[in-house]
Design a protein around this motif. Structure first.
Motif, mmCIF file in Angstrom:
data_model
loop_
_atom_site.group_PDB
_atom_site.id
_atom_site.type_symbol
_atom_site.label_atom_id
_atom_site.label_comp_id
_atom_site.label_asym_id
_atom_site.label_seq_id
_atom_site.Cartn_x
_atom_site.Cartn_y
_atom_site.Cartn_z
ATOM 1 N N GLU A 272 -26.935 24.896 3.099
ATOM 2 C CA GLU A 272 -27.394 24.891 4.486
ATOM 3 C C GLU A 272 -26.788 26.007 5.330
ATOM 4 O O GLU A 272 -26.681 25.886 6.544
ATOM 5 N N PHE A 273 -26.450 27.122 4.689
ATOM 6 C CA PHE A 273 -26.120 28.352 5.395
ATOM 7 C C PHE A 273 -27.430 29.130 5.539
ATOM 8 O O PHE A 273 -27.636 30.167 4.942
ATOM 9 N N PHE A 274 -28.339 28.583 6.350
ATOM 10 C CA PHE A 274 -29.707 29.094 6.379
ATOM 11 C C PHE A 274 -29.815 30.506 6.947
ATOM 12 O O PHE A 274 -30.616 31.311 6.461
ATOM 13 N N LYS A 275 -29.018 30.816 7.932
ATOM 14 C CA LYS A 275 -29.062 32.154 8.523
ATOM 15 C C LYS A 275 -28.687 33.208 7.486
ATOM 16 O O LYS A 275 -29.353 34.250 7.367
ATOM 17 N N GLU A 276 -27.622 32.935 6.728
ATOM 18 C CA GLU A 276 -27.168 33.877 5.706
ATOM 19 C C GLU A 276 -28.195 33.989 4.581
ATOM 20 O O GLU A 276 -28.460 35.079 4.060
ATOM 21 N N SER A 277 -28.800 32.863 4.223
ATOM 22 C CA SER A 277 -29.821 32.868 3.180
ATOM 23 C C SER A 277 -31.034 33.673 3.620
ATOM 24 O O SER A 277 -31.556 34.505 2.865
ATOM 25 N N PHE A 278 -31.495 33.438 4.829
ATOM 26 C CA PHE A 278 -32.671 34.130 5.353
ATOM 27 C C PHE A 278 -32.436 35.638 5.409
ATOM 28 O O PHE A 278 -33.331 36.431 5.092
ATOM 29 N N HIS A 279 -31.221 36.018 5.766
ATOM 30 C CA HIS A 279 -30.876 37.445 5.810
ATOM 31 C C HIS A 279 -31.002 38.078 4.427
ATOM 32 O O HIS A 279 -31.623 39.153 4.276
ATOM 33 N N GLN A 280 -30.459 37.423 3.409
ATOM 34 C CA GLN A 280 -30.536 37.952 2.051
ATOM 35 C C GLN A 280 -31.981 37.992 1.547
ATOM 36 O O GLN A 280 -32.398 38.962 0.896
ATOM 37 N N LEU A 281 -32.751 36.973 1.860
ATOM 38 C CA LEU A 281 -34.137 36.909 1.402
ATOM 39 C C LEU A 281 -34.991 37.996 2.037
ATOM 40 O O LEU A 281 -35.858 38.589 1.376
ATOM 41 N N ARG A 282 -34.751 38.277 3.302
ATOM 42 C CA ARG A 282 -35.513 39.345 3.960
ATOM 43 C C ARG A 282 -35.186 40.700 3.359
ATOM 44 O O ARG A 282 -36.072 41.553 3.213
ATOM 45 N N LEU A 283 -33.916 40.900 2.997
ATOM 46 C CA LEU A 283 -33.536 42.155 2.341
ATOM 47 C C LEU A 283 -34.232 42.282 0.989
ATOM 48 O O LEU A 283 -34.726 43.360 0.629
ATOM 49 N N LEU A 284 -34.277 41.175 0.260
ATOM 50 C CA LEU A 284 -34.957 41.185 -1.042
ATOM 51 C C LEU A 284 -36.447 41.445 -0.878
ATOM 52 O O LEU A 284 -37.064 42.151 -1.678
ATOM 53 N N LYS A 285 -37.031 40.877 0.164
ATOM 54 C CA LYS A 285 -38.451 41.081 0.434
ATOM 55 C C LYS A 285 -38.745 42.554 0.707
ATOM 56 O O LYS A 285 -39.747 43.102 0.222
ATOM 57 N N LYS A 286 -37.875 43.208 1.456
ATOM 58 C CA LYS A 286 -38.050 44.632 1.753
ATOM 59 C C LYS A 286 -37.995 45.479 0.485
ATOM 60 O O LYS A 286 -38.624 46.530 0.396
#
Length: 347
Positions: A272-286
Motif C-alpha cells: 500500500e505504498f501506492f504513490k511510490e508504486s504509481f511512480h515506478q509504473l509510470r516510468l516503466l510505461k514511458k
C-alpha cells in the motif's frame, strides 16, 4: 434474367454488395482452409488494405506466410503488431519463436519463447513454448562437447520457467517440488531459492518461506528480490512496522534491470505504498514496458489509490479483456456503486 430480377432492375432496386475488410478476411480464411495459399494471401492483403489497424488481420497473414515458408516476412509482420499495434498480443512472440526455429536461428527462437513465457505465464501457448525450448535445446548441439555446460544452463532456464508458471497457476506444491530439485542440483541458484520462498508462502508455509529468504540474504547480501519478498511477507503476516522499515530502504533503490523495477512497483503496491508504486509504473510505461496482465492490474490499483480513477478504469478494462477476473469484478462493483476503497488491493 428471371421475372423477380427483371422487376427489381426496372424499379431500380439494387441491393448493395459491400466488400469491406471483413469480407476479404473471410474470403482469405476460406481459401486458407482449402490450402489455396496464394489466394488466401491475396485476399488477406486486400482485407488489410481496407482495415489496416486490425492486428488480427496482420497476425493471420503472418500465419499464412509462415505456412508458405516465408518466415522472415511473417516475423516482420508479427514484430510490427507488437511494436506498433497491440503490445499485449503476446502470442506473436510464440509465433516468431517458431519462425526463427524454422530459419535455424535457434538463439532468436529461444529469446522469443522466453519473451512469451515471461509476459504470459498462464497463456494458451505456455506448454507449447516450453516444448519448443526443450526441442531447441537438443537441436542446437548434437555433440555435447564444448557447449555441454551451455546446454545445461538452457535446460535449467526451461525448468525455472516451468516451475514459475506453476506458481502463476496456483499449483504451489508442484512449484515447490521443482524448485527444491533445482536447488539440489544448483545450491547457489538464488532465483530458485526466492521463487521457492514465494511458493512456500503462498502455500501457507510462512515460517519456511521466511527461513528460506533469510538464508538467501545471509549468503547473498543485498539480494534485491529477497528484500522485496521479505517486505511483502511481513506485510501479509501483519508485521507492518517491519515491512515499512524495509520499504523505506527500497525507496532509495533504483534498479537498472527493468524486471526488478517492476518487482519494486509490485512490492510497493502490495504493501500500500501506492504513490511510490504509481511512480515506478509510470516510468516503466514511458519505457514501453510490456503490458502484462500483472502490470495492468497493478497499474489500475496504484492509479485508483492515487486518485487517477479514469486511468485506473482504463487499465482494469484492458486487464478484463485479457480475461482477468479480479479486474472484471472491480469494474462490475464500480458500475453498481459497490466498490469500496479498502477492497481495491493488488495481491
Amino acid at each position: 434474367m428471371n421475372f423477380k430480377a427483371q422487376k427489381a432492375f426496372k424499379l431500380g432496386k439494387v441491393v448493395p454488395f459491400i466488400q469491406n475488410g471483413d469480407y476479404f478476411y473471410q474470403k482469405g480464411i476460406s481459401f486458407y482452409r482449402k490450402n489455396n495459399i496464394e489466394r488466401a494471401i491475396f485476399y488477406m492483403e486486400k482485407a488489410i488494405e481496407l482495415k489496416n489497424d486490425d492486428p488480427v488481420y496482420h497476425c493471420q497473414l503472418s500465419a499464412i506466410l509462415a505456412d508458405k515458408g516465408e518466415y522472415e516476412r511473417s516475423n516482420e509482420i508479427l514484430q510490427q503488431v507488437i511494436s506498433e499495434m497491440d503490445p499485449t498480443m503476446y502470442e506473436c512472440y510464440f509465433f516468431m519463436a517458431n519462425n526463427y526455429a524454422h530459419l535455424g536461428l535457434f538463439e532468436k527462437a529461444e529469446e522469443m519463447a522466453f519473451q512469451y513465457i515471461e509476459n504470459n505465464e498462464d497463456g494458451e501457448f505456455l506448454d507449447d513454448s516450453l516444448s519448443l525450448l526443450e526441442l531447441l535445446h537438443f537441436e542446437k548441439d548434437d555433440d555435447y562437447s564444448m557447449e555441454e555446460k551451455l546446454d545445461e544452463e538452457e535446460l535449467l532456464i526451461i525448468r525455472h520457467g516451468n516451475a514459475a508458471a506453476h506458481i502463476a497457476r496456483g499449483h504451489y506444491e508442484l512449484a515447490i517440488d521443482q524448485f527444491q530439485q533445482m536447488i539440489k542440483d544448483r545450491p547457489n541458484l538464488w532465483s530458485a531459492h526466492n521463487q521457492l520462498a514465494k511458493a512456500l508462502f503462498l502455500h501457507g508455509q510462512h515460517q519456511e518461506a521466511l527461513n528460506r529468504t533469510y538464508e538467501v540474504l545471509e549468503k547473498d547480501h543485498g539480494n534485491f528480490t529477497a528484500y522485496c519478498h521479505l517486505t511483502t511477507f511481513f506485510f501479509e503476516l501483519g508485521e507492518k512496522e517491519e515491512a515499512y522499515k524495509l520499504a523505506q530502504l527500497l525507496t532509495k533503490i533504483s534498479p537498472i534491470d527493468i524486471e526488478q523495477r517492476f518487482l519494486l512497483a509490485e512490492t510497493f503496491c502490495k504493501i500500500e505504498f501506492f504513490k511510490e508504486s504509481f511512480h515506478q509504473l509510470r516510468l516503466l510505461k514511458k519505457e514501453q514496458y510490456e503490458e502484462s496482465l500483472d502490470f495492468l492490474r497493478c497499474y489500475g490499483v496504484a492509479a485508483f489509490h492515487c486518485g487517477e480513477i479514469e486511468r485506473a478504469n482504463l487499465y482494469w478494462r484492458k486487464a478484463a479483456r485479457l480475461g482477468d477476473k479480479k479486474a472484471e469484478k472491480i469494474l462490475l462493483e464500480d458500475a453498481n456503486g459497490l466498490l469500496k476503497k479498502e477492497n481495491v488491493r493488488y495481491n
